[in-house]
Write a protein that holds these residues in place. Structure first.
Motif, PDB file in Angstrom:
ATOM      1  N   GLY A 184       0.966  -1.226  -0.060  1.00  0.00           N
ATOM      2  CA  GLY A 184       0.121  -0.062  -0.069  1.00  0.00           C
ATOM      3  C   GLY A 184       0.768   1.223  -0.075  1.00  0.00           C
ATOM      4  O   GLY A 184       1.789   1.310   0.733  1.00  0.00           O
ATOM      5  N   HIS A 185       0.366   2.098  -0.926  1.00  0.00           N
ATOM      6  CA  HIS A 185       1.150   3.508  -0.939  1.00  0.00           C
ATOM      7  C   HIS A 185       0.176   4.591  -0.809  1.00  0.00           C
ATOM      8  O   HIS A 185      -0.946   4.315  -0.934  1.00  0.00           O
ATOM      9  CB  HIS A 185       1.917   3.698  -2.250  1.00  0.00           C
ATOM     10  CG  HIS A 185       2.914   2.467  -2.476  1.00  0.00           C
ATOM     11  ND1 HIS A 185       4.236   2.529  -2.064  1.00  0.00           N
ATOM     12  CD2 HIS A 185       2.628   1.393  -3.332  1.00  0.00           C
ATOM     13  CE1 HIS A 185       4.932   1.523  -2.899  1.00  0.00           C
ATOM     14  NE2 HIS A 185       3.732   0.650  -3.482  1.00  0.00           N
ATOM     15  N   GLN A 186       0.663   5.674  -0.701  1.00  0.00           N
ATOM     16  CA  GLN A 186      -0.412   6.874  -0.492  1.00  0.00           C
ATOM     17  C   GLN A 186      -0.342   7.507  -2.124  1.00  0.00           C
ATOM     18  O   GLN A 186       0.398   8.179  -2.448  1.00  0.00           O
ATOM     19  CB  GLN A 186      -0.014   7.994   0.368  1.00  0.00           C
ATOM     20  CG  GLN A 186      -0.312   7.829   1.808  1.00  0.00           C
ATOM     21  CD  GLN A 186       0.121   8.851   2.689  1.00  0.00           C
ATOM     22  OE1 GLN A 186       1.274   9.390   2.578  1.00  0.00           O
ATOM     23  NE2 GLN A 186      -0.717   9.113   3.597  1.00  0.00           N
ATOM     24  N   GLU A 226       4.171   0.796   2.654  1.00  0.00           N
ATOM     25  CA  GLU A 226       5.357   1.708   2.503  1.00  0.00           C
ATOM     26  C   GLU A 226       5.402   2.868   3.277  1.00  0.00           C
ATOM     27  O   GLU A 226       6.384   3.484   3.576  1.00  0.00           O
ATOM     28  CB  GLU A 226       5.608   1.889   1.062  1.00  0.00           C
ATOM     29  CG  GLU A 226       7.176   1.984   0.877  1.00  0.00           C
ATOM     30  CD  GLU A 226       7.569   2.189  -0.777  1.00  0.00           C
ATOM     31  OE1 GLU A 226       7.363   3.128  -1.389  1.00  0.00           O
ATOM     32  OE2 GLU A 226       8.199   1.229  -1.243  1.00  0.00           O
ATOM     33  N   ASP A 227       4.296   3.612   3.641  1.00  0.00           N
ATOM     34  CA  ASP A 227       4.252   4.767   4.411  1.00  0.00           C
ATOM     35  C   ASP A 227       3.429   4.785   5.585  1.00  0.00           C
ATOM     36  O   ASP A 227       3.768   4.942   6.688  1.00  0.00           O
ATOM     37  CB  ASP A 227       3.733   5.688   3.396  1.00  0.00           C
ATOM     38  CG  ASP A 227       2.669   5.262   2.296  1.00  0.00           C
ATOM     39  OD1 ASP A 227       1.544   4.594   2.892  1.00  0.00           O
ATOM     40  OD2 ASP A 227       2.771   5.561   1.232  1.00  0.00           O
ATOM     41  N   VAL A 228       2.103   4.622   5.478  1.00  0.00           N
ATOM     42  CA  VAL A 228       0.997   4.687   6.489  1.00  0.00           C
ATOM     43  C   VAL A 228       0.188   3.442   6.479  1.00  0.00           C
ATOM     44  O   VAL A 228       0.396   2.394   5.433  1.00  0.00           O
ATOM     45  CB  VAL A 228       0.226   6.005   6.411  1.00  0.00           C
ATOM     46  CG1 VAL A 228       1.052   7.342   6.400  1.00  0.00           C
ATOM     47  CG2 VAL A 228      -0.506   5.978   5.246  1.00  0.00           C
ATOM     48  N   LEU A 229      -0.623   3.224   7.504  1.00  0.00           N
ATOM     49  CA  LEU A 229      -1.358   2.203   7.503  1.00  0.00           C
ATOM     50  C   LEU A 229      -2.562   2.384   6.304  1.00  0.00           C
ATOM     51  O   LEU A 229      -3.167   3.120   5.991  1.00  0.00           O
ATOM     52  CB  LEU A 229      -2.386   2.168   8.936  1.00  0.00           C
ATOM     53  CG  LEU A 229      -1.630   1.836  10.366  1.00  0.00           C
ATOM     54  CD1 LEU A 229      -2.453   2.003  11.373  1.00  0.00           C
ATOM     55  CD2 LEU A 229      -1.050   0.651  10.271  1.00  0.00           C
ATOM     56  N   HIS A 230      -2.721   1.006   5.687  1.00  0.00           N
ATOM     57  CA  HIS A 230      -3.653   0.693   4.948  1.00  0.00           C
ATOM     58  C   HIS A 230      -4.495  -0.703   5.129  1.00  0.00           C
ATOM     59  O   HIS A 230      -4.001  -1.269   6.145  1.00  0.00           O
ATOM     60  CB  HIS A 230      -3.198   0.612   3.521  1.00  0.00           C
ATOM     61  CG  HIS A 230      -2.355   1.879   2.927  1.00  0.00           C
ATOM     62  ND1 HIS A 230      -2.879   2.795   2.468  1.00  0.00           N
ATOM     63  CD2 HIS A 230      -0.995   2.279   2.812  1.00  0.00           C
ATOM     64  CE1 HIS A 230      -2.290   4.018   1.869  1.00  0.00           C
ATOM     65  NE2 HIS A 230      -0.767   3.712   2.384  1.00  0.00           N
ATOM     66  N   SER A 231      -5.534  -0.970   4.436  1.00  0.00           N
ATOM     67  CA  SER A 231      -5.981  -2.340   4.543  1.00  0.00           C
ATOM     68  C   SER A 231      -6.733  -2.671   3.217  1.00  0.00           C
ATOM     69  O   SER A 231      -7.122  -2.090   2.552  1.00  0.00           O
ATOM     70  CB  SER A 231      -7.360  -2.081   5.778  1.00  0.00           C
ATOM     71  OG  SER A 231      -7.892  -3.141   5.756  1.00  0.00           O
ATOM     72  N   TRP A 232      -6.157  -3.869   2.992  1.00  0.00           N
ATOM     73  CA  TRP A 232      -6.479  -4.539   1.553  1.00  0.00           C
ATOM     74  C   TRP A 232      -8.043  -5.381   1.825  1.00  0.00           C
ATOM     75  O   TRP A 232      -7.867  -6.138   2.579  1.00  0.00           O
ATOM     76  CB  TRP A 232      -5.284  -5.475   1.285  1.00  0.00           C
ATOM     77  CG  TRP A 232      -5.265  -5.760  -0.298  1.00  0.00           C
ATOM     78  CD1 TRP A 232      -4.862  -4.986  -1.214  1.00  0.00           C
ATOM     79  CD2 TRP A 232      -6.009  -6.776  -0.957  1.00  0.00           C
ATOM     80  NE1 TRP A 232      -5.174  -5.666  -2.407  1.00  0.00           N
ATOM     81  CE2 TRP A 232      -5.806  -6.642  -2.274  1.00  0.00           C
ATOM     82  CE3 TRP A 232      -6.770  -7.922  -0.351  1.00  0.00           C
ATOM     83  CZ2 TRP A 232      -6.270  -7.680  -3.110  1.00  0.00           C
ATOM     84  CZ3 TRP A 232      -7.105  -8.916  -1.291  1.00  0.00           C
ATOM     85  CH2 TRP A 232      -7.178  -8.731  -2.614  1.00  0.00           C
ATOM     86  N   ALA A 233      -8.835  -4.932   1.334  1.00  0.00           N
ATOM     87  CA  ALA A 233     -10.071  -5.646   1.519  1.00  0.00           C
ATOM     88  C   ALA A 233     -11.005  -5.847   0.404  1.00  0.00           C
ATOM     89  O   ALA A 233     -11.162  -4.907  -0.547  1.00  0.00           O
ATOM     90  CB  ALA A 233     -11.003  -4.834   2.337  1.00  0.00           C
ATOM     91  N   ILE A 258       0.637  -2.994   7.127  1.00  0.00           N
ATOM     92  CA  ILE A 258       1.252  -2.020   8.162  1.00  0.00           C
ATOM     93  C   ILE A 258       2.838  -1.836   7.810  1.00  0.00           C
ATOM     94  O   ILE A 258       3.425  -2.819   7.444  1.00  0.00           O
ATOM     95  CB  ILE A 258       1.330  -2.856   9.506  1.00  0.00           C
ATOM     96  CG1 ILE A 258      -0.139  -2.950   9.906  1.00  0.00           C
ATOM     97  CG2 ILE A 258       1.973  -1.976  10.651  1.00  0.00           C
ATOM     98  CD1 ILE A 258      -0.276  -3.764  11.109  1.00  0.00           C
ATOM     99  N   PRO A 259       3.298  -0.478   7.892  1.00  0.00           N
ATOM    100  CA  PRO A 259       4.699  -0.339   7.244  1.00  0.00           C
ATOM    101  C   PRO A 259       5.600  -1.139   8.202  1.00  0.00           C
ATOM    102  O   PRO A 259       5.359  -1.297   9.568  1.00  0.00           O
ATOM    103  CB  PRO A 259       4.909   1.103   7.740  1.00  0.00           C
ATOM    104  CG  PRO A 259       3.527   1.703   7.511  1.00  0.00           C
ATOM    105  CD  PRO A 259       2.553   0.650   8.138  1.00  0.00           C
TER     106      PRO A 259
END
Length: 229
Positions: A101-103, A157-164, A175-176
């Protein structure tokens, strides 16, 4: 894919999602029965002044409304634990994909192939073609072979994301510095949509996920064309 005025979940496209739907119906029935019983008791109390009788102090009633909730909790907990263990199992995956995950976009690395990796950006509204979904379409879909166990490694790679992806019953935090693992099996061909489910910044709602499940022969053709490109 969800549709307007939909009341229930999306159609299941994996065994885990089918189990989750069954568990939802099972739990909802327990909630319905409890609500009906409580409403019935409240109605009786309001209409017959049951609280002024000695029946509410009976030891039998105390035992019933102590034991029954415990039984109901066990009936809910056992299927829940079974599904949790099934979701954690990764048995001999045929394909391993790393989602990063990236921003604000996703990158995919097919670890079974040496050079197969790409970024997946949302297609801007002005560039959509007829039939494509706004805020959900991407330029590069994650393609997987149907009826094949797929292991997904998720990180950021940067902040919290969630693959859903709801249809596949998958929701894993990215999670980085940490690598989370999950798995799924697409039981039918199709295109399944999801989104980042973590509030990860200003464009949080603009990093969709698109998984395309295809027959194995089509997957091999796609992977060959991607490697040549």
């Amino acid at each position: 894919m969800a549709h307007p005025s939909q009341l229930s979940f999306q159609d299941a496209a994996s065994p885990i999602m089918e189990e989750l739907l069954h568990f939802h119906d099972h739990t909802l029935m327990a909630v319905f029965l409890i609500s009906t019983l409580v409403l019935y008791i409240i109605t009786i109390m309001m209409t017959t002044k049951l609280t002024n009788t000695n029946s509410m102090d009976a030891q039998e009633i105390e035992m019933v409304w102590t034991i029954m909730p415990a039984i109901i909790l066990i009936m809910i907990a056992l299927p829940s634990l079974r599904i949790l263990y099934l979701m954690d199992e990764v048995n001999d995956p045929h394909l391993t994909i790393k989602a990063i995950g990236h921003q604000w976009y996703w990158s995919y690395e097919y670890t079974n192939y040496e050079d197969l990796s790409f970024d997946s950006y949302m297609i801007p509204t002005n560039d959509l073609t007829p039939g494509q979904f706004r805020l959900l379409e991407v330029d590069n879909r994650m393609v997987v072979p149907m009826e094949s166990p797929t292991r997904l490694l998720v990180t950021a790679e940067d902040v919290l994301h969630s693959w859903a992806v709801p249809s596949l019953g998958v929701k894993t935090d990215a999670i980085p510095g940490r690598l989370n693992q999950t798995s799924f099996i697409a039981t039918r061909p199709g295109v399944f949509y999801g989104q980042c489910s973590e509030i990860c910044g200003a464009n949080h709602s603009f990093m969709p996920i698109v998984v395309e499940a295809v027959p194995l022969a089509d997957f091999e053709s796609w992977s060959s064309s991607m490697l040549e490109a």
